[in-house]
Design a protein around this motif. Structure first.
Motif, PDB file in Angstrom:
ATOM      1  N   PRO A 167       0.840  -1.215   0.000  1.00 26.83           N
ATOM      2  CA  PRO A 167       0.000   0.000   0.000  1.00 26.83           C
ATOM      3  C   PRO A 167       0.872   1.261   0.000  1.00 26.83           C
ATOM      4  CG  PRO A 167      -0.797  -1.585   1.626  1.00 26.83           C
ATOM      5  CD  PRO A 167       0.524  -2.113   1.117  1.00 26.83           C
ATOM      6  N   GLY A 168       0.480   2.231  -0.807  1.00 20.00           N
ATOM      7  CA  GLY A 168       1.189   3.507  -0.867  1.00 20.00           C
ATOM      8  C   GLY A 168       2.510   3.486  -1.607  1.00 20.00           C
ATOM      9  N   ALA A 169       2.797   2.402  -2.325  1.00 20.77           N
ATOM     10  CA  ALA A 169       4.074   2.281  -3.036  1.00 20.77           C
ATOM     11  C   ALA A 169       4.257   3.412  -4.042  1.00 20.77           C
ATOM     12  CB  ALA A 169       4.159   0.941  -3.748  1.00 20.77           C
ATOM     13  N   VAL A 170       5.467   3.914  -4.109  1.00 25.71           N
ATOM     14  CA  VAL A 170       5.828   4.945  -5.079  1.00 25.71           C
ATOM     15  C   VAL A 170       6.959   4.388  -5.943  1.00 25.71           C
ATOM     16  CG1 VAL A 170       6.746   7.277  -5.387  1.00 25.71           C
ATOM     17  CG2 VAL A 170       5.168   6.792  -3.491  1.00 25.71           C
ATOM     18  N   ALA A 171       6.732   4.344  -7.240  1.00 22.67           N
ATOM     19  CA  ALA A 171       7.739   3.826  -8.168  1.00 22.67           C
ATOM     20  C   ALA A 171       8.821   4.873  -8.410  1.00 22.67           C
ATOM     21  CB  ALA A 171       7.078   3.441  -9.480  1.00 22.67           C
ATOM     22  N   VAL A 172      10.031   4.377  -8.609  1.00 22.51           N
ATOM     23  CA  VAL A 172      11.181   5.234  -8.895  1.00 22.51           C
ATOM     24  C   VAL A 172      11.710   4.842 -10.267  1.00 22.51           C
ATOM     25  CG1 VAL A 172      13.487   5.925  -8.159  1.00 22.51           C
ATOM     26  CG2 VAL A 172      11.742   5.374  -6.443  1.00 22.51           C
ATOM     27  N   ILE A 173      11.705   5.780 -11.193  1.00 21.90           N
ATOM     28  CA  ILE A 173      12.130   5.491 -12.563  1.00 21.90           C
ATOM     29  C   ILE A 173      13.613   5.116 -12.599  1.00 21.90           C
ATOM     30  CG2 ILE A 173      12.675   7.863 -13.178  1.00 21.90           C
ATOM     31  CD1 ILE A 173      11.317   7.236 -15.921  1.00 21.90           C
ATOM     32  N   SER A 174      13.917   4.092 -13.381  1.00 24.15           N
ATOM     33  CA  SER A 174      15.305   3.648 -13.542  1.00 24.15           C
ATOM     34  C   SER A 174      15.788   4.027 -14.942  1.00 24.15           C
ATOM     35  CB  SER A 174      15.405   2.133 -13.352  1.00 24.15           C
ATOM     36  OG  SER A 174      14.879   1.457 -14.486  1.00 24.15           O
ATOM     37  N   ASP A 175      17.048   3.718 -15.221  1.00 21.39           N
ATOM     38  CA  ASP A 175      17.578   4.012 -16.550  1.00 21.39           C
ATOM     39  C   ASP A 175      17.042   3.038 -17.605  1.00 21.39           C
ATOM     40  OD1 ASP A 175      18.954   1.768 -15.739  1.00 21.39           O
ATOM     41  OD2 ASP A 175      20.944   2.579 -16.125  1.00 21.39           O
ATOM     42  N   GLU A 176      16.213   2.075 -17.182  1.00 23.51           N
ATOM     43  CA  GLU A 176      15.616   1.129 -18.126  1.00 23.51           C
ATOM     44  C   GLU A 176      14.254   1.587 -18.618  1.00 23.51           C
ATOM     45  OE1 GLU A 176      16.070  -3.048 -17.313  1.00 23.51           O
ATOM     46  OE2 GLU A 176      17.460  -2.593 -15.685  1.00 23.51           O
ATOM     47  N   SER A 177      13.829   2.790 -18.225  1.00 20.15           N
ATOM     48  CA  SER A 177      12.516   3.305 -18.599  1.00 20.15           C
ATOM     49  C   SER A 177      12.612   4.744 -19.078  1.00 20.15           C
ATOM     50  CB  SER A 177      11.573   3.288 -17.392  1.00 20.15           C
ATOM     51  OG  SER A 177      11.379   2.008 -16.892  1.00 20.15           O
ATOM     52  N   ASP A 178      11.771   5.081 -20.045  1.00 15.99           N
ATOM     53  CA  ASP A 178      11.598   6.485 -20.404  1.00 15.99           C
ATOM     54  C   ASP A 178      10.580   7.135 -19.479  1.00 15.99           C
ATOM     55  OD1 ASP A 178      13.472   6.554 -22.419  1.00 15.99           O
ATOM     56  OD2 ASP A 178      12.023   6.217 -24.033  1.00 15.99           O
ATOM     57  N   ASP A 179       9.674   6.310 -18.937  1.00 12.91           N
ATOM     58  CA  ASP A 179       8.674   6.773 -17.980  1.00 12.91           C
ATOM     59  C   ASP A 179       8.197   5.539 -17.216  1.00 12.91           C
ATOM     60  OD1 ASP A 179       6.871   8.333 -16.557  1.00 12.91           O
ATOM     61  OD2 ASP A 179       5.709   8.969 -18.296  1.00 12.91           O
ATOM     62  N   LEU A 180       7.625   5.754 -16.058  1.00  6.95           N
ATOM     63  CA  LEU A 180       7.163   4.666 -15.206  1.00  6.95           C
ATOM     64  C   LEU A 180       6.039   5.213 -14.359  1.00  6.95           C
ATOM     65  CD1 LEU A 180       7.911   1.738 -14.118  1.00  6.95           C
ATOM     66  CD2 LEU A 180       9.253   2.932 -12.375  1.00  6.95           C
ATOM     67  N   ARG A 181       4.872   4.577 -14.423  1.00 12.69           N
ATOM     68  CA  ARG A 181       3.767   5.067 -13.609  1.00 12.69           C
ATOM     69  C   ARG A 181       2.672   4.023 -13.452  1.00 12.69           C
ATOM     70  NH1 ARG A 181       1.299   9.620 -17.672  1.00 12.69           N
ATOM     71  NH2 ARG A 181       3.487   9.970 -18.119  1.00 12.69           N
ATOM     72  N   PHE A 182       1.888   4.226 -12.386  1.00 19.26           N
ATOM     73  CA  PHE A 182       0.705   3.405 -12.165  1.00 19.26           C
ATOM     74  C   PHE A 182      -0.437   3.949 -13.014  1.00 19.26           C
ATOM     75  CE2 PHE A 182       2.909   2.146  -8.269  1.00 19.26           C
ATOM     76  CZ  PHE A 182       2.599   0.796  -8.196  1.00 19.26           C
ATOM     77  N   TRP A 183      -1.143   3.042 -13.674  1.00 20.89           N
ATOM     78  CA  TRP A 183      -2.298   3.385 -14.496  1.00 20.89           C
ATOM     79  C   TRP A 183      -3.528   2.659 -13.951  1.00 20.89           C
ATOM     80  CZ3 TRP A 183      -2.051   6.651 -18.699  1.00 20.89           C
ATOM     81  CH2 TRP A 183      -0.767   6.977 -19.165  1.00 20.89           C
TER      82      TRP A 183
END
Length: 182
Positions: free
Chosen positions: A142-158
């Motif tokens: 619960p409440g997890a926040v993703a941190v973008i890595s160098d393997e992504s141009d973007d990263l988000r919950f949809w």
């Protein structure tokens, strides 16, 4: 773990898995045939194709899914990638990828495959090949926040009912399977 041990785990995991549909049953049989024919099937150096492991990362309430905008493909996808030396199982490879690519601590893994998908790709080999992807369900705390890595141009919950425009049908199917597994 060696690729021979990972290969044995992949064969055992897929043999024990009960596919949810006739199409997934057929794919499982194709994967098992490929594994039987190719002792190097879990190594990215296997030019005809190789097993990969990915994870659909769901929010704790199953209302949203974490997707990455893949830099080479230019589409929103689940997290995942190649098996590596040291991966003890396909599930461990998927979990490693989910953790590395999401930056989220406390992920919880369902060790049973969720879905299989074969797709053509030009990956790190630089030549056309196929990924025999074994896809797993991972749940974020619960409440997890993703941190973008160098393997992504973007990263988000949809939201699961509002995926990004142009989302690939295989990702839509994967998200539906994750929601159904609950």
């Amino acid at each position: 773990m060696t690729h021979a041990e990972l290969h044995a785990d992949a064969f055992a995991t897929l043999s024990a898995w009960t596919p949810p549909s006739h199409g997934q049953f057929s794919l499982r049989e194709a994967y098992l045939g490929f594994l039987a024919a190719r002792p190097d099937a879990t190594a990215r150096s296997c030019a005809p194709g190789h097993l990969t492991a990915s994870a659909v990362v769901m929010s704790a309430d199953r209302r949203s899914v974490l997707l990455t905008l893949h830099p080479r493909v230019g589409r929103w996808l689940q997290l995942g990638g190649h098996c590596e030396d040291g991966d003890s199982s396909l599930a461990a490879a998927a979990f490693r990828e989910a953790t590395e690519e999401s930056g989220i601590d406390g992920l919880v893994m369902d060790p049973a495959p969720l879905d299989l998908d074969v797709h053509p790709i030009t990956c790190s080999l630089g030549i056309p090949t196929r990924h025999f992807d074994v896809r797993f369900l991972v749940t974020a705390p619960p409440g997890a926040v993703a941190v973008i890595s160098d393997e992504s141009d973007d990263l988000r919950f949809w939201p699961v009912d509002a995926l990004p425009p142009g989302t690939d049908a295989s990702v839509t199917t994967l998200v539906a399977a994750a929601v159904a597994r609950g």
